[in-house]
Design an enzyme around this catalytic site. Structure first.
Site, short mmCIF file in Angstrom:
data_model
loop_
_atom_site.label_atom_id
_atom_site.label_comp_id
_atom_site.label_asym_id
_atom_site.label_seq_id
_atom_site.Cartn_x
_atom_site.Cartn_y
_atom_site.Cartn_z
N ASP A 1 0.86 -1.17 0.00
CA ASP A 1 0.00 0.00 0.00
C ASP A 1 0.91 1.23 0.00
OD1 ASP A 1 -2.14 1.69 0.01
OD2 ASP A 1 -3.21 0.68 1.60
C1 BGC Z 1 -4.97 3.20 0.06
C2 BGC Z 1 -5.18 2.18 -1.01
C3 BGC Z 1 -5.02 2.80 -2.37
C4 BGC Z 1 -3.65 3.44 -2.46
C5 BGC Z 1 -3.36 4.09 -3.79
C6 BGC Z 1 -3.69 3.97 -0.14
O1 BGC Z 1 -3.59 5.03 0.75
O2 BGC Z 1 -4.95 2.56 1.32
O3 BGC Z 1 -6.44 1.59 -0.86
O4 BGC Z 1 -5.19 1.84 -3.36
O5 BGC Z 1 -3.56 4.45 -1.45
O6 BGC Z 1 -4.09 5.23 -3.96
#
Ligand code: BGC
Length: 735
Positions: free
Chosen positions: A293
Site C-alpha cells: 500500500d
Molecule cells: C490506500 C489504497 C489505495 C492506495 C493508492 C492507499 O492510501 O490505502 O487503498 O489503493 O492508497 O491510492
C-alpha cells in the site's frame, strides 16, 4: 545509462543494434508474441541487469495525487526502466508519451503498467461497494466492474486497485464504505465477481484491466474504527473471517494483491511472510505480484519492526511484497541488499518474473499504447448509465415503511427538505475516481422528472450537513405545513467515509436530527432519505419517521431510482450487507458472532442488545410468504448429495424481487462457530401471486465444514441446521 552501455558491450552489440532492440525488433524470444508467456518471462529476466530488475519493482505517480491522504508531487523524471506508475490523468496520449519513453528509451523496451484506484466506477460512478452488496445481484456488479474496466483501460489505466474485500464490522472505520460489509462469504462472492468483471477472460483485451485484491489482510479489524492501527486477529479468526474472501479472489484469478497497512497481532501485513509467501504463493500458488500500500514499506519503521528504510525494504521484500508503491525503498536499497547477500538472486528473479508475467498477460509488450479516443467514445455510454441506474436502484434499502406511507400516491404537494436534497457532490461517495458532480442526477432532479405534472415540490434546505445553524428551521416547518408529505434528505458528506475518515459515532450531526424533530411538529407524514457511506445510528430518528430509505452514496444515477421508489414505479429490493446497530456503543455487532456462554444474560442495562436493523433486513412494497424448508434427505452421508428447497410466494399486490439468504449453523463443533453463517443467496423476480422454489445445493465441505487456525478444512459428523428467515431445518450428517 551507464548500465545500458555495459550490457550492450557485454553482448557485443553496437550502439545501433541497442537502439534497434529498443525500437521493438524481434531479435529476442521475449518479443515474440507467439511464444508462451512463461518462456517470454524467463527469456527477458535472463537478459536484465540488477538495476533493471530493481526498477521493475517500483511504482511512482504520474500526475499529482490529490488524494488528501497521499499527496504526491508529479514525478518529472520517471526513469525509462521503471516498473509502474499510478496514473491520475485520463488522457491516453499523456500515458502513451510516457509509455513511449519506456518502450524506446529503456534498453530492453519493457512497458510500464499504469495503475489507478478505480473503486466504484471510473467516470460512470456506481454506488459505493457497501451499497453494491445490498443489491445481492452479483451479475449486475460484475457488469458494473466491466464498464469501469472499459472506461479505465480506454483512458490509459491497465490495473485497478480494487476490489477491497476487507470484512468490516465497525462502521466508525471510514473504509467500511469501500468493501462489501460484515460477512466473509458476501465479500468473497462480490470480490470474485468483481475480478471477473475487471479482468474478463483475457486481460489483454483492450477493455479489461488487472484486478488487485486489497488490503491483504485484516485491515477491516481496525481497533476502535481508527485507521492504520494495530489489529488483534487470532489465527482462527484470521482464517475463518478475513482470509476467505482472499482465497476466493485468488482462485478467481486476481492478477495482484495489495499488502495492508495494519499490524496483524504484532506482524504488519507488509512484513508478514506467513500470509504473503507461505499462504499466498506457496499454498495458493498465486503467480502474480503483491504491491505494497502507499508508503507501507517505509511505515514498517513507525510500526516498530524496522530501524530504517533499508531494513524496511529488506523485511517487506523477503516477506513477499514485490512492488513498492511510492516509497523509494526498493529503488534506493534493494540492489545493495542483493549485493550484501541479504536478498537472494532467486527471490529477486521470482519477484521480477511476477511483475513481468502480469504485464505479458495484459498484452502490454505487444500493445503498449492506448488507442486514442474521445471522452464521448469511452465515458457515460448509454449502457453504462443504465447499469449505474439499475445498480443504484437495487442497492437502496427500505428500512421502515409504517402504514404503507410509501409509495407516495395522489399527493398534490411534497415538501423536499434537507442538505442532501439538491446536493450532487456527496452522492458520488469517496474514491470516486474521475466521477464528476456535473454528471450526477440529484435527488431533487430525480423527483422533478418523476412527479412532473402530478405533484408540486416545495423545496427548502432547512440546515447544512453540520454546524449549529438552525435559522432555516422556521421556513422548513412552514413549508412542511403546506405539504401532504415531507421528504427529509439527510446524510453524510463524501469525505466522512473512505480512507482516514473515522468517526466516533454513527449518528448524523445533531443539527440534522433536530431538523427532523422540528418538521415532526407539522403532524405530516415524514419520509427520511439517508445517503451515507456507513451504517448509521438511527435510534432517535427512527421514531420520528413514518418511512426511511437508505440510498447510500449511489453515484451519478441515484436521483432517478430514488424518485422511482418514492412514486412506486420501482419496488425496492435491497437488503443490508451490514448491521445497523441500535447505538454506536453496541459495536462490534454483526450477525455472525460466536456463541455466548449465557445467551439469556449479558445484556446491556441501558439499551437493547439487538441491533436496530439486522444484516439482510430490507422491506419491499409487496409481501413474500415463505413455505417450509424441504430437504432431499434429513440424514445424509458425506458422499450423498443434499438439496434443500423453499417455496416463496409473492402474496402482495405488486411484482417484486426477493433475495433468499441461506444460512447454516453448527451448534456443536470442536471449535465454537458463529450463531449462523451465510453460505448462499439468490435473488429472483416474483410477479404478484407467483410462487418460486428457491434451491440450495449443499456441498458438505464448503458449506458445513470449517477451517482451523492454519486454514485446514474439517467436516465433522453431527447435526447441522439450515436457516432461512425464521425457518429452520435439522440435517444429520453421518460418516
Ligand atoms: C490506500 C489504497 C489505495 C492506495 C493508492 C492507499 O492510501 O490505502 O487503498 O489503493 O492508497 O491510492
Amino acid at each position: 545509462m551507464k548500465n545500458k552501455r555495459i550490457i550492450c558491450g557485454l553482448l557485443l552489440l553496437s550502439t545501433i543494434s541497442c537502439s534497434l532492440i529498443a525500437q521493438g525488433k524481434k531479435e529476442y524470444p521475449y518479443k515474440d508474441a507467439t511464444k508462451p508467456v512463461e518462456e517470454r518471462v524467463n527469456d527477458l529476466v535472463s537478459r536484465m541487469t540488477l538495476e533493471e530488475k530493481v526498477l521493475q519493482l517500483n511504482q511512482y505517480t504520474l500526475g499529482r495525487n490529490d488524494n488528501v491522504n497521499n499527496v504526491g508531487e508529479a514525478v518529472k523524471n520517471i526513469p525509462a526502466e521503471l516498473g509502474s506508475v499510478i496514473y491520475f490523468n485520463s488522457d491516453p496520449e499523456y500515458r502513451n508519451a510516457l509509455q513511449r519513453k519506456a518502450m524506446e528509451e529503456s534498453r530492453l523496451g519493457i512497458p510500464l503498467i499504469f495503475g489507478y484506484d478505480v473503486i466504484h466506477g471510473y467516470r460512470t460512478t456506481y454506488p459505493i461497494s457497501l451499497a453494491q452488496a445490498c443489491s445481492w445481484n452479483p451479475q449486475l456488479v460484475k457488469r458494473a466492474c466491466g464498464v469501469a474496466a472499459q472506461e479505465a483501460r480506454m483512458s490509459g489505466v491497465d490495473w485497478t486497485f480494487s476490489p477491497m474485500i476487507d470484512v468490516a464490522r465497525d462502521g466508525r472505520w471510514g473504509r467500511v464504505s469501500e468493501g462489501y460489509g460484515e460477512d466473509p462469504y458476501t465479500n468473497a462472492l462480490f470480490g470474485y465477481v468483481s475480478v471477473q468483471g475487471y479482468q474478463g477472460n483475457d486481460m489483454s483485451n483492450s477493455k479489461n484491466v488487472a484486478a488487485c485484491l486489497k488490503h491483504y489482510v485484516g485491515y477491516g479489524a481496525s481497533e476502535g474504527g481508527r485507521d492504520y492501527v494495530f489489529t488483534e486477529i487470532s489465527r482462527q479468526t484470521l482464517w475463518d473471517t478475513y482470509m476467505l474472501p482472499y482465497e476466493a479472489g485468488v482462485k478467481g484469478g486476481a492478477a495482484t494483491l495489495m499488502s495492508s497497512f495494519n499490524d496483524i497481532s504484532g506482524i504488519p501485513g507488509t512484513a508478514n511472510h506467513y500470509i504473503l509467501t507461505d499462504i499466498l504463493k506457496d499454498r495458493w500458488g498465486h503467480d502474480g505480484f503483491v504491491v505494497s500500500d502507499w508508503g507501507a514499506i517505509e511505515q514498517l519503521r513507525p510500526q516498530g519492526v524496522a530501524a530504517d528504510k533499508k531494513e524496511a525494504a529488506l523485511i517487506a521484500f523477503n516477506a513477499g511484497v514485490e512492488m513498492d508503491m511510492m516509497n523509494n525503498s526498493y529503488n534506493n536499497h534493494l540492489a545493495e541488499l542483493v549485493n550484501e547477500g541479504k536478498v537472494s538472486e532467486e527471490r529477486l528473479n521470482d519477484a521480477v518474473k511476477r511483475v513481468l508475467r502480469v504485464k505479458f498477460r495484459l498484452g502490454l509488450f505487444d500493445n503498449p499504447y492506448t488507442p486514442v479516443s474521445t471522452e464521448k467514445e469511452r465515458f457515460l455510454l448509454p449502457e453504462s448509465l443504465e447499469i449505474a441506474e439499475k445498480l443504484a436502484e437495487e442497492s437502496m434499502v427500505l428500512l421502515k415503511n409504517d402504514n404503507k406511507t410509501l409509495p407516495l400516491s395522489n399527493l398534490s404537494k411534497i415538501a423536499v427538505i434537507g442538505p442532501m436534497a439538491k446536493d450532487k457532490e456527496h452522492l458520488l461517495g469517496s474514491w470516486a475516481a474521475h466521477g464528476n458532480a456535473k454528471d450526477v442526477i440529484s435527488i431533487y432532479e430525480g423527483l422533478e422528472s418523476e412527479f412532473k405534472g402530478k405533484s408540486e415540490l416545495l423545496y427548502v434546505k432547512g440546515c447544512d450537513f453540520e454546524g449549529n445553524d438552525t435559522s432555516g428551521f422556521a421556513e422548513a416547518l412552514a413549508t412542511a405545513q403546506r405539504a401532504d408529505v415531507i421528504l427529509v434528505c439527510l446524510g453524510e458528506k463524501k469525505g466522512w467515509s473512505g480512507e482516514n475518515a473515522s468517526r466516533s459515532t454513527l449518528a448524523l450531526p445533531q443539527v440534522q436530527e433536530q431538523l427532523v424533530q422540528e418538521l415532526k411538529k407539522s403532524g405530516k407524514p415524514v419520509v427520511i432519505l439517508l445517503s451515507s457511506g456507513r451504517p448509521l445510528e438511527l435510534n432517535r430518528l427512527e421514531p420520528l419517521a413514518d418511512a426511511m430509505l437508505e440510498v447510500w452514496q449511489p453515484g451519478i444515477r441515484g436521483g432517478n431510482p430514488i424518485a422511482g421508489i418514492l412514486s412506486g414505479k420501482i419496488n425496492p429490493s435491497g437488503k443490508l450487507s451490514i448491521t445497523f446497530p441500535y447505538s454506536t456503543g453496541q459495536i462490534p455487532i454483526y450477525y455472525n458472532q460466536r456463541q455466548s456462554a449465557r445467551p439469556h444474560q449479558g445484556k446491556y442495562q441501558d439499551i437493547p442488545n439487538t441491533p436496530l436493523y439486522e444484516f439482510a433486513h430490507g422491506l419491499s412494497y409487496t409481501t413474500f410468504e415463505y413455505g417450509d424448508l424441504k430437504a432431499s434427505s434429513l440424514k445424509v452421508k458425506r458422499s450423498d448429495k443434499l438439496v434443500i428447497e423453499i417455496p416463496v410466494t409473492n402474496t402482495g399486490d405488486m411484482d417484486g424481487a426477493e433475495t433468499v439468504h441461506w444460512f447454516i449453523s453448527d451448534p456443536v463443533c470442536s471449535i465454537s462457530r458463529p450463531v449462523k453463517e451465510l453460505k448462499y443467496f439468490k435473488k429472483e423476480m416474483l410477479k404478484k401471486g407467483e410462487t418460486k422454489v428457491f434451491r440450495f445445493d449443499i456441498h458438505f465441505d464448503r458449506d458445513f465444514g470449517f477451517v482451523n487456525g492454519d486454514g485446514e478444512r474439517f467436516l465433522e459428523s453431527g447435526d447441522y441446521y439450515i436457516i432461512v428467515k425464521d425457518k429452520k431445518l435439522k440435517i444429520e450428517l453421518i460418516d
